[in-house]
Scaffold this motif. Structure first.
Motif, PDB file in Angstrom:
ATOM      1  N   VAL A  88      48.739  37.527  24.342  1.00  0.00           N
ATOM      2  CA  VAL A  88      49.507  38.365  24.889  1.00  0.00           C
ATOM      3  C   VAL A  88      50.853  38.225  24.593  1.00  0.00           C
ATOM      4  O   VAL A  88      51.659  37.168  24.415  1.00  0.00           O
ATOM      5  N   GLU A  89      51.575  39.277  24.169  1.00  0.00           N
ATOM      6  CA  GLU A  89      53.010  39.006  23.403  1.00  0.00           C
ATOM      7  C   GLU A  89      53.786  39.851  24.161  1.00  0.00           C
ATOM      8  O   GLU A  89      55.124  39.408  24.140  1.00  0.00           O
ATOM      9  N   ILE A  90      53.542  41.031  24.658  1.00  0.00           N
ATOM     10  CA  ILE A  90      54.567  41.804  25.502  1.00  0.00           C
ATOM     11  C   ILE A  90      54.115  41.898  26.980  1.00  0.00           C
ATOM     12  O   ILE A  90      53.279  42.272  27.116  1.00  0.00           O
ATOM     13  N   GLY A  91      55.138  41.475  27.742  1.00  0.00           N
ATOM     14  CA  GLY A  91      54.757  41.501  29.426  1.00  0.00           C
ATOM     15  C   GLY A  91      53.989  40.300  29.356  1.00  0.00           C
ATOM     16  O   GLY A  91      54.096  39.315  28.464  1.00  0.00           O
ATOM     17  N   GLY A 127      55.482  31.282  27.951  1.00  0.00           N
ATOM     18  CA  GLY A 127      54.418  30.457  28.485  1.00  0.00           C
ATOM     19  C   GLY A 127      53.488  31.105  29.665  1.00  0.00           C
ATOM     20  O   GLY A 127      52.561  30.413  30.122  1.00  0.00           O
ATOM     21  N   THR A 128      54.193  32.261  30.052  1.00  0.00           N
ATOM     22  CA  THR A 128      53.231  33.060  31.102  1.00  0.00           C
ATOM     23  C   THR A 128      52.019  33.449  30.516  1.00  0.00           C
ATOM     24  O   THR A 128      51.781  33.798  29.340  1.00  0.00           O
ATOM     25  N   THR A 179      49.893  33.131  35.531  1.00  0.00           N
ATOM     26  CA  THR A 179      50.410  31.700  35.781  1.00  0.00           C
ATOM     27  C   THR A 179      51.846  31.770  35.033  1.00  0.00           C
ATOM     28  O   THR A 179      51.879  32.141  34.065  1.00  0.00           O
ATOM     29  N   TYR A 180      52.883  31.631  35.920  1.00  0.00           N
ATOM     30  CA  TYR A 180      54.042  31.609  35.435  1.00  0.00           C
ATOM     31  C   TYR A 180      54.546  30.093  35.043  1.00  0.00           C
ATOM     32  O   TYR A 180      53.981  29.138  35.662  1.00  0.00           O
ATOM     33  N   PRO A 181      55.490  29.914  34.183  1.00  0.00           N
ATOM     34  CA  PRO A 181      55.955  28.598  33.596  1.00  0.00           C
ATOM     35  C   PRO A 181      56.867  27.801  34.152  1.00  0.00           C
ATOM     36  O   PRO A 181      57.779  27.087  34.064  1.00  0.00           O
ATOM     37  N   VAL A 197      49.667  34.271  40.447  1.00  0.00           N
ATOM     38  CA  VAL A 197      49.419  35.413  41.383  1.00  0.00           C
ATOM     39  C   VAL A 197      48.042  35.888  40.812  1.00  0.00           C
ATOM     40  O   VAL A 197      47.836  36.174  39.733  1.00  0.00           O
ATOM     41  N   THR A 198      47.342  35.999  41.729  1.00  0.00           N
ATOM     42  CA  THR A 198      45.888  36.261  41.721  1.00  0.00           C
ATOM     43  C   THR A 198      45.389  38.022  42.268  1.00  0.00           C
ATOM     44  O   THR A 198      46.128  38.056  43.319  1.00  0.00           O
TER      45      THR A 198
END
Length: 135
Positions: free
Chosen positions: A23-26, A10-11, A92-94, A101-102
């Motif tokens: 976005v799949e990795i990282g 969900g990141t 944006t972290y879940p 983090v911008t």
């Protein structure tokens, strides 16, 4: 004891406020490292090297996407790289507080991959320029 671990699923990664889909990795980072400036003098008391803090490097943010050559955000990454344009990105972290983090960054890697028995992928890397801001 109950773990405090949080799932990374969900990141989200955004470029100029718009989601970069697939976005799949990282992504991982931004990391930080600081230069250590040697400051030893002949009158240093211990005979050991002494250091002061120098510049801080915010590192890079590598990630891989399920590449869609028709997607405006995906093509924008290559456009940014070719133009050497610094853009604003946000992770944006879940977590429950939706930590964001911008940071501003240059696209320094754009590497498409088209395996015969796989899906289109693209490895990317953002080189952070300046201070990442957590909110």
């Amino acid at each position: 004891m109950v773990t405090a671990a949080k799932p990374a699923y969900g990141t989200l990664l955004k470029r100029n406020g718009t989601l970069i889909p697939g976005v799949e990795i990282g992504p991982s980072g931004p990391s930080r490292s600081m230069d250590a400036i040697q400051a030893t003098s002949h009158d240093s008391a211990s005979g050991y090297k002494e250091f002061i803090g120098g510049l801080i490097d915010a590192g890079s943010v590598p990630f891989s996407i399920q590449w869609d050559p028709d997607n405006a955000q995906h093509t924008g990454l290559l456009t940014d790289m070719n133009a050497r344009t610094v853009q604003t990105f946000a992770l944006t972290y879940p977590d429950t507080g939706a930590t964001i983090v911008t940071f501003t960054a240059l696209v320094v890697k754009h590497e498409p991959d088209a395996p015969v028995e796989g899906k289109l992928m693209m490895a990317c890397e953002l080189k952070v320029s300046g201070l990442p801001v957590y909110s």
